[in-house]
Write an enzyme that holds these catalytic residues in place. Structure first.
Site, PDB file in Angstrom:
ATOM      1  N   PHE A 208      -7.699  91.635  62.159  1.00 54.18           N
ATOM      2  CA  PHE A 208      -7.752  91.063  60.815  1.00 54.18           C
ATOM      3  C   PHE A 208      -8.642  89.832  60.876  1.00 54.18           C
ATOM      4  O   PHE A 208      -8.263  88.811  61.451  1.00 54.18           O
ATOM      5  CB  PHE A 208      -6.334  90.702  60.364  1.00 54.18           C
TER       6      PHE A 208
ATOM      7  N   SER B 159      -5.962  77.078  57.332  1.00 51.80           N
ATOM      8  CA  SER B 159      -4.979  77.319  56.274  1.00 51.80           C
ATOM      9  C   SER B 159      -5.622  77.615  54.929  1.00 51.80           C
ATOM     10  O   SER B 159      -5.038  78.311  54.101  1.00 51.80           O
ATOM     11  CB  SER B 159      -4.043  76.104  56.138  1.00 51.80           C
TER      12      SER B 159
ATOM     13  N   GLY C 256      16.500  73.151  84.292  1.00 55.24           N
ATOM     14  CA  GLY C 256      16.115  71.956  85.025  1.00 55.24           C
ATOM     15  C   GLY C 256      14.706  72.076  85.573  1.00 55.24           C
ATOM     16  O   GLY C 256      13.810  72.623  84.937  1.00 55.24           O
TER      17      GLY C 256
ATOM     18  N   GLU D 133      -0.080  83.056  60.959  1.00 58.84           N
ATOM     19  CA  GLU D 133       0.525  83.618  59.734  1.00 58.84           C
ATOM     20  C   GLU D 133       1.040  82.503  58.827  1.00 58.84           C
ATOM     21  O   GLU D 133       2.038  82.657  58.126  1.00 58.84           O
ATOM     22  CB  GLU D 133       1.665  84.586  60.076  1.00 58.84           C
TER      23      GLU D 133
ATOM     24  N   SER E  18       3.876  75.884  59.794  1.00 55.73           N
ATOM     25  CA  SER E  18       5.155  75.429  59.234  1.00 55.73           C
ATOM     26  C   SER E  18       4.924  74.577  57.993  1.00 55.73           C
ATOM     27  O   SER E  18       5.708  74.621  57.032  1.00 55.73           O
ATOM     28  CB  SER E  18       5.934  74.621  60.284  1.00 55.73           C
TER      29      SER E  18
END
Length: 378
Positions: A121, A130, A337, A361, A364
């Site tokens: 894509f 964005s 740890g 995709e 946030s």
């Protein structure tokens, strides 16, 4: 959430395959940056390339909910494989299914859905992430063909894919309405892989820069109509975000399962570390976050299968699942740890793999923008 008999069968089929053919090899694939050709062939044979495509176009159309179950299982074994499968399903097959002509479906969709071809894509560009409307790649019509020139960035499977969906400007004066979509076989002259990115994680999945240098395709490869490209690009957002959310759940689950096993085996101060409240409380919080994320994914997938609008719910699922999974993977390293920081153990790979889920995709930040906008408009 309770599963039907068919859904349980699909989940178990995916889980069994992943345990046998993917999990044992994922660390080596990551270390050597090996594209998992044979494992992908097996996933194709199971029908997982065309999970959202009707049988008439050689898919199996199990729906978004079952597809989410499958993607979670694949991601438990290897996040890179889940990315490859998610892309070819959501933003590879779906645009052709929704906007393609019957000839395009016959020529391109059928082989993709049957697992004989792999999709990429090509939307993002070096200067624009964005903001998908700010494209500089151009497609100029000349008689009965188009000539594409420009650069695409961060393209999943761009090197190994057989078919690329490419978005380019056909009318520079029309803004978003001047963008068109094209189906480009990757063996077309002028389709050039100019750089393979060195990444933090998911190294078994190639992420590349594509240079289109006088790439000529027939006008019959125009997907939809001229000017519909932006609409086509956005049409797969809900499904794509559900897929990445499911992938996030899978990576988080892998980290949680590894943490539980390690906490039962590792001893400190004379007892298994899970008997220390500091560790048991971490595991309790990780499991709760994981279940909450999964339920958000399942809700969005159920709405999508019902044909209902679910942009807000898909964005919520993607936002919460990706951020919760990153926290879970970080806590897993803490539980291990010093060993968690070594690549001898899988949790450092899980952490590297999961971080991108907060970025691709839709970051946030973009998810929060979409969610807030949907709330205020409702």
């Amino acid at each position: 959430m309770l599963l039907t008999e068919e859904q349980s069968m699909i989940q178990n089929m995916a889980r069994q395959y992943v345990r046998e053919k993917i999990t044992p090899f994922s660390a080596d694939w990551d270390r050597n940056k090996t594209f998992p050709v044979e494992a992908l062939k097996g996933l194709a044979e199971l029908g997982f390339y065309g999970m959202l495509v009707p049988e008439e176009w050689d898919g199996c159309e199990i729906g978004y909910f079952s597809a989410a179950l499958v993607l979670e299982e694949i991601a438990v074994g290897d996040a890179a494989c889940a990315t490859i499968i998610s892309v070819t399903n959501s933003v590879g097959c779906i645009p052709i299914l929704k906007f393609g002509s019957n000839q395009q479906k016959e020529t391109f969709l059928k082989p993709l859905a049957a697992g004989k071809r792999l999709a990429a894509f090509c939307l993002t560009e070096p200067h624009a992430g964005s903001d998908a409307s700010d494209l500089r790649t151009k497609a100029v019509k000349d008689g009965n063909q188009y000539c594409i020139n420009g650069v695409k960035q961060f393209i999943t499977s761009g090197k190994n894919a057989d078919v690329a969906l490419v978005f380019a400007v056909t009318n520079p004066d029309a803004g978003k309405k001047g963008i068109s979509a094209f189906i480009v076989p990757t063996n077309t002259a002028g389709y050039q892989v100019s750089n393979i990115e060195n990444k933090m994680g998911q190294n078994a999945s190639d992420t590349v820069q594509i240079n289109f240098d006088n790439c000529i395709i027939p006008e019959g490869n125009l997907l939809g109509k001229e000017g519909e490209g932006y609409k086509i690009a956005l049409s797969g957002l809900e499904g794509g975000r559900i897929g990445i959310a499911a992938q996030s759940v899978g990576i988080g689950r892998a980290a949680l399962e590894a943490s539980i096993q390690y906490a039962q085996e590792r001893e400190s101060f004379g007892k298994a570390i899970y008997k220390h409240q500091a560790i048991s409380f971490k595991i309790a919080s990780m499991a709760t976050q994981l279940d909450a994320a999964r339920l958000l994914v399942h809700r969005a997938a159920k709405l999508k299968d019902a044909g209902l609008a679910c942009l807000k719910e898909a964005s919520m699922a993607k936002l919460f699942a990706s951020e919760a999974a990153e926290k879970i993977c970080s806590e897993a390293i803490q539980i291990f740890g010093g060993y968690g920081y070594l690549n001898d153990f899988p949790v450092e790979r899980y952490y590297r793999d999961v971080k991108i889920c907060q970025i691709y995709e839709g970051t946030s930040e973009i998810q929060r923008l979409v969610i807030s906008r949907e709330i205020m408009q409702s």
